[in-house]
Design an enzyme around this catalytic site. Structure first.
Site, PDB file in Angstrom:
ATOM      1  N   HIS A  82      -1.943  -5.380   1.893  1.00 36.54           N
ATOM      2  CA  HIS A  82      -3.174  -6.168   1.753  1.00 36.54           C
ATOM      3  C   HIS A  82      -2.799  -7.612   1.454  1.00 36.54           C
ATOM      4  O   HIS A  82      -1.844  -7.866   0.713  1.00 36.54           O
ATOM      5  CB  HIS A  82      -4.017  -5.643   0.583  1.00 36.54           C
ATOM      6  CG  HIS A  82      -5.109  -6.593   0.180  1.00 36.54           C
ATOM      7  ND1 HIS A  82      -6.325  -6.626   0.823  1.00 36.54           N
ATOM      8  CD2 HIS A  82      -5.141  -7.586  -0.753  1.00 36.54           C
ATOM      9  CE1 HIS A  82      -7.066  -7.590   0.288  1.00 36.54           C
ATOM     10  NE2 HIS A  82      -6.375  -8.189  -0.664  1.00 36.54           N
ATOM     11  N   ARG A 105      -1.788 -13.941   6.260  1.00 37.78           N
ATOM     12  CA  ARG A 105      -2.660 -13.116   7.118  1.00 37.78           C
ATOM     13  C   ARG A 105      -2.122 -13.082   8.557  1.00 37.78           C
ATOM     14  O   ARG A 105      -2.183 -12.052   9.220  1.00 37.78           O
ATOM     15  CB  ARG A 105      -4.100 -13.639   7.090  1.00 37.78           C
ATOM     16  CG  ARG A 105      -4.815 -13.423   5.773  1.00 37.78           C
ATOM     17  CD  ARG A 105      -5.172 -11.977   5.512  1.00 37.78           C
ATOM     18  NE  ARG A 105      -6.143 -11.454   6.441  1.00 37.78           N
ATOM     19  CZ  ARG A 105      -6.954 -10.422   6.168  1.00 37.78           C
ATOM     20  NH1 ARG A 105      -6.917  -9.825   4.982  1.00 37.78           N
ATOM     21  NH2 ARG A 105      -7.783  -9.977   7.067  1.00 37.78           N
ATOM     22  N   THR A 129      -6.456  -6.202  11.053  1.00 44.60           N
ATOM     23  CA  THR A 129      -6.734  -5.096  10.118  1.00 44.60           C
ATOM     24  C   THR A 129      -6.379  -3.753  10.746  1.00 44.60           C
ATOM     25  O   THR A 129      -5.758  -2.899  10.101  1.00 44.60           O
ATOM     26  CB  THR A 129      -8.239  -5.121   9.750  1.00 44.60           C
ATOM     27  OG1 THR A 129      -8.542  -6.375   9.153  1.00 44.60           O
ATOM     28  CG2 THR A 129      -8.593  -3.995   8.803  1.00 44.60           C
ATOM     29  N   PHE A 155     -16.423   4.227   5.613  1.00 44.54           N
ATOM     30  CA  PHE A 155     -14.992   4.472   5.402  1.00 44.54           C
ATOM     31  C   PHE A 155     -14.476   4.105   4.018  1.00 44.54           C
ATOM     32  O   PHE A 155     -13.316   4.355   3.697  1.00 44.54           O
ATOM     33  CB  PHE A 155     -14.162   3.756   6.484  1.00 44.54           C
ATOM     34  CG  PHE A 155     -14.432   2.283   6.592  1.00 44.54           C
ATOM     35  CD1 PHE A 155     -15.392   1.788   7.451  1.00 44.54           C
ATOM     36  CD2 PHE A 155     -13.707   1.389   5.813  1.00 44.54           C
ATOM     37  CE1 PHE A 155     -15.639   0.423   7.543  1.00 44.54           C
ATOM     38  CE2 PHE A 155     -13.951   0.023   5.894  1.00 44.54           C
ATOM     39  CZ  PHE A 155     -14.924  -0.455   6.765  1.00 44.54           C
ATOM     40  N   TYR A 196     -12.395  -3.572  -3.450  1.00 44.08           N
ATOM     41  CA  TYR A 196     -13.011  -3.415  -2.124  1.00 44.08           C
ATOM     42  C   TYR A 196     -14.546  -3.444  -2.203  1.00 44.08           C
ATOM     43  O   TYR A 196     -15.206  -2.773  -1.412  1.00 44.08           O
ATOM     44  CB  TYR A 196     -12.516  -2.120  -1.473  1.00 44.08           C
ATOM     45  CG  TYR A 196     -11.138  -2.253  -0.855  1.00 44.08           C
ATOM     46  CD1 TYR A 196     -10.828  -3.281   0.041  1.00 44.08           C
ATOM     47  CD2 TYR A 196     -10.134  -1.334  -1.148  1.00 44.08           C
ATOM     48  CE1 TYR A 196      -9.565  -3.404   0.608  1.00 44.08           C
ATOM     49  CE2 TYR A 196      -8.856  -1.452  -0.578  1.00 44.08           C
ATOM     50  CZ  TYR A 196      -8.595  -2.487   0.299  1.00 44.08           C
ATOM     51  OH  TYR A 196      -7.348  -2.613   0.873  1.00 44.08           O
ATOM     52  N   LYS A 217       0.829  -1.206   0.000  1.00 45.46           N
ATOM     53  CA  LYS A 217       0.000   0.000   0.000  1.00 45.46           C
ATOM     54  C   LYS A 217       0.868   1.264   0.000  1.00 45.46           C
ATOM     55  O   LYS A 217       2.073   1.216   0.321  1.00 45.46           O
ATOM     56  CB  LYS A 217      -0.928  -0.025   1.212  1.00 45.46           C
ATOM     57  CG  LYS A 217      -1.885  -1.221   1.207  1.00 45.46           C
ATOM     58  CD  LYS A 217      -2.937  -1.102   2.301  1.00 45.46           C
ATOM     59  CE  LYS A 217      -3.859  -2.316   2.321  1.00 45.46           C
ATOM     60  NZ  LYS A 217      -4.985  -2.144   3.272  1.00 45.46           N
ATOM     61  N   ASN A 233      -2.464   0.496   6.722  1.00 46.63           N
ATOM     62  CA  ASN A 233      -1.916  -0.745   7.304  1.00 46.63           C
ATOM     63  C   ASN A 233      -0.947  -1.492   6.396  1.00 46.63           C
ATOM     64  O   ASN A 233      -0.798  -2.706   6.487  1.00 46.63           O
ATOM     65  CB  ASN A 233      -3.049  -1.639   7.837  1.00 46.63           C
ATOM     66  CG  ASN A 233      -4.043  -2.008   6.767  1.00 46.63           C
ATOM     67  OD1 ASN A 233      -3.786  -1.803   5.581  1.00 46.63           O
ATOM     68  ND2 ASN A 233      -5.175  -2.566   7.158  1.00 46.63           N
ATOM     69  N   ARG A 235       1.570  -5.291  10.139  1.00 46.42           N
ATOM     70  CA  ARG A 235       0.683  -4.144  10.363  1.00 46.42           C
ATOM     71  C   ARG A 235       0.928  -3.518  11.735  1.00 46.42           C
ATOM     72  O   ARG A 235       0.859  -2.305  11.879  1.00 46.42           O
ATOM     73  CB  ARG A 235      -0.770  -4.573  10.186  1.00 46.42           C
ATOM     74  CG  ARG A 235      -1.136  -4.810   8.722  1.00 46.42           C
ATOM     75  CD  ARG A 235      -2.495  -5.445   8.563  1.00 46.42           C
ATOM     76  NE  ARG A 235      -2.999  -5.330   7.199  1.00 46.42           N
ATOM     77  CZ  ARG A 235      -4.172  -5.794   6.808  1.00 46.42           C
ATOM     78  NH1 ARG A 235      -4.957  -6.422   7.670  1.00 46.42           N
ATOM     79  NH2 ARG A 235      -4.571  -5.645   5.565  1.00 46.42           N
ATOM     80  N   GLU A 259      -9.446 -11.796  -6.507  1.00 49.15           N
ATOM     81  CA  GLU A 259      -8.495 -10.678  -6.501  1.00 49.15           C
ATOM     82  C   GLU A 259      -7.344 -10.911  -7.494  1.00 49.15           C
ATOM     83  O   GLU A 259      -6.912  -9.976  -8.169  1.00 49.15           O
ATOM     84  CB  GLU A 259      -7.941 -10.480  -5.081  1.00 49.15           C
ATOM     85  CG  GLU A 259      -9.016  -9.988  -4.120  1.00 49.15           C
ATOM     86  CD  GLU A 259      -8.560  -9.991  -2.658  1.00 49.15           C
ATOM     87  OE1 GLU A 259      -7.381 -10.294  -2.388  1.00 49.15           O
ATOM     88  OE2 GLU A 259      -9.410  -9.681  -1.795  1.00 49.15           O
TER      89      GLU A 259
HETATM   90  P1  TYD Z   1     -11.143  -5.313   5.329  1.00 52.13           P
HETATM   91  O1  TYD Z   1     -11.300  -6.005   3.994  1.00 52.13           O
HETATM   92  O2  TYD Z   1     -12.254  -5.436   6.332  1.00 52.13           O
HETATM   93  O3  TYD Z   1      -9.799  -5.786   6.079  1.00 52.13           O
HETATM   94  P2  TYD Z   1      -8.444  -6.486   5.583  1.00 52.13           P
HETATM   95  O4  TYD Z   1      -7.632  -5.480   4.807  1.00 52.13           O
HETATM   96  O5  TYD Z   1      -7.742  -6.874   6.862  1.00 52.13           O
HETATM   97  O6  TYD Z   1      -8.839  -7.681   4.753  1.00 52.13           O
HETATM   98  O7  TYD Z   1     -10.919  -3.748   5.074  1.00 52.13           O
HETATM   99  C1  TYD Z   1     -10.147  -3.292   3.990  1.00 52.13           C
HETATM  100  C2  TYD Z   1      -9.333  -2.090   4.409  1.00 52.13           C
HETATM  101  O8  TYD Z   1     -10.199  -1.027   4.811  1.00 52.13           O
HETATM  102  C3  TYD Z   1      -8.469  -2.348   5.635  1.00 52.13           C
HETATM  103  O9  TYD Z   1      -7.216  -2.913   5.271  1.00 52.13           O
HETATM  104  C4  TYD Z   1      -8.312  -0.990   6.237  1.00 52.13           C
HETATM  105  C5  TYD Z   1      -9.583  -0.270   5.839  1.00 52.13           C
HETATM  106  N1  TYD Z   1     -10.526  -0.154   6.983  1.00 52.13           N
HETATM  107  C6  TYD Z   1     -10.688   1.077   7.614  1.00 52.13           C
HETATM  108  O10 TYD Z   1     -10.029   2.083   7.230  1.00 52.13           O
HETATM  109  N2  TYD Z   1     -11.584   1.175   8.650  1.00 52.13           N
HETATM  110  C7  TYD Z   1     -12.281   0.097   9.099  1.00 52.13           C
HETATM  111  O11 TYD Z   1     -13.079   0.233  10.072  1.00 52.13           O
HETATM  112  C8  TYD Z   1     -12.097  -1.176   8.461  1.00 52.13           C
HETATM  113  C9  TYD Z   1     -12.856  -2.418   8.921  1.00 52.13           C
HETATM  114  C10 TYD Z   1     -11.212  -1.268   7.388  1.00 52.13           C
END
Ligand code: TYD
Length: 148
Positions: free
Chosen positions: A125, A92, A98, A57, A49, A9, A122, A109, A136
């Site tokens: 991905h 993971r 996350t 968000f 996404y 990222k 973070n 992360r 994906e």
């Molecule tokens: P998600 O797919 O739920 O998590 P992951 O990346 O761990 O698979 O969410 C995608 C991205 O969205 C996540 O990496 C960071 C962002 N995000 C926020 O900014 N706020 C939030 O409350 C959540 C759940 C995710």
């Protein structure tokens, strides 16, 4: 053998952490089966996404993924396909939670992520399930760009 999609990222690209992150994932015994620089469009990121559609968000996440919060000259992301036994769960686990403020401090992360302007930056991905990985990888790579 499982495959998983990794995106480095913009926060991690800006901090020149790509090599560090990749070397940690390679050390799990995973192979790189695909690698590319992608100048991501908003449409591609919204598709990636799709599970976040309708959340408060998602717009912030898409803006972040386009580099709006970081100091990059373009919209680049680095995309990889990693493969190996149980690759999805093991990657993971190496990433951690996350929310970087809740991720264990020794995870990628937990070590490299932060929250700015309400958006989780973070660092990396990784696909969350075999179904997500298949979707994906097909979204980010053409079939001929991934080793068989
Ligand atoms: P998600 O797919 O739920 O998590 P992951 O990346 O761990 O698979 O969410 C995608 C991205 O969205 C996540 O990496 C960071 C962002 N995000 C926020 O900014 N706020 C939030 O409350 C959540 C759940 C995710």
């Amino acid at each position: 053998m499982e495959q998983t999609l990794i995106l480095i990222k913009p926060d991690a690209i800006e901090k020149r952490l790509t090599g560090v992150i990749l070397s940690r994932l390679e050390a799990l015994g995973l192979d790189i089966a695909g690698a590319k620089v992608v100048c991501a469009t908003e449409a591609l990121l919204r598709e990636h996404y799709a599970n976040l559609k309708g959340t408060a968000f998602v717009d912030g996440v898409v803006k972040f993924m386009m580099g709006d919060y970081n100091h990059l000259p373009d919209h680049r992301l680095y995309a990889f396909v990693l493969r190996g036994e149980n690759a999805i769960a093991r990657v993971r686990a190496a990433l951690g939670a996350t929310n970087p403020e809740k991720a264990d401090p020794w995870t990628l992360r937990g070590q490299f992520g932060c929250i700015k302007e309400g958006v989780m930056q973070n660092a990396v991905h990784a696909s969350g399930s075999p179904q997500d990985a298949a979707r994906e990888i097909a979204l980010w790579f053409k079939p001929e760009e991934v080793l068989k």
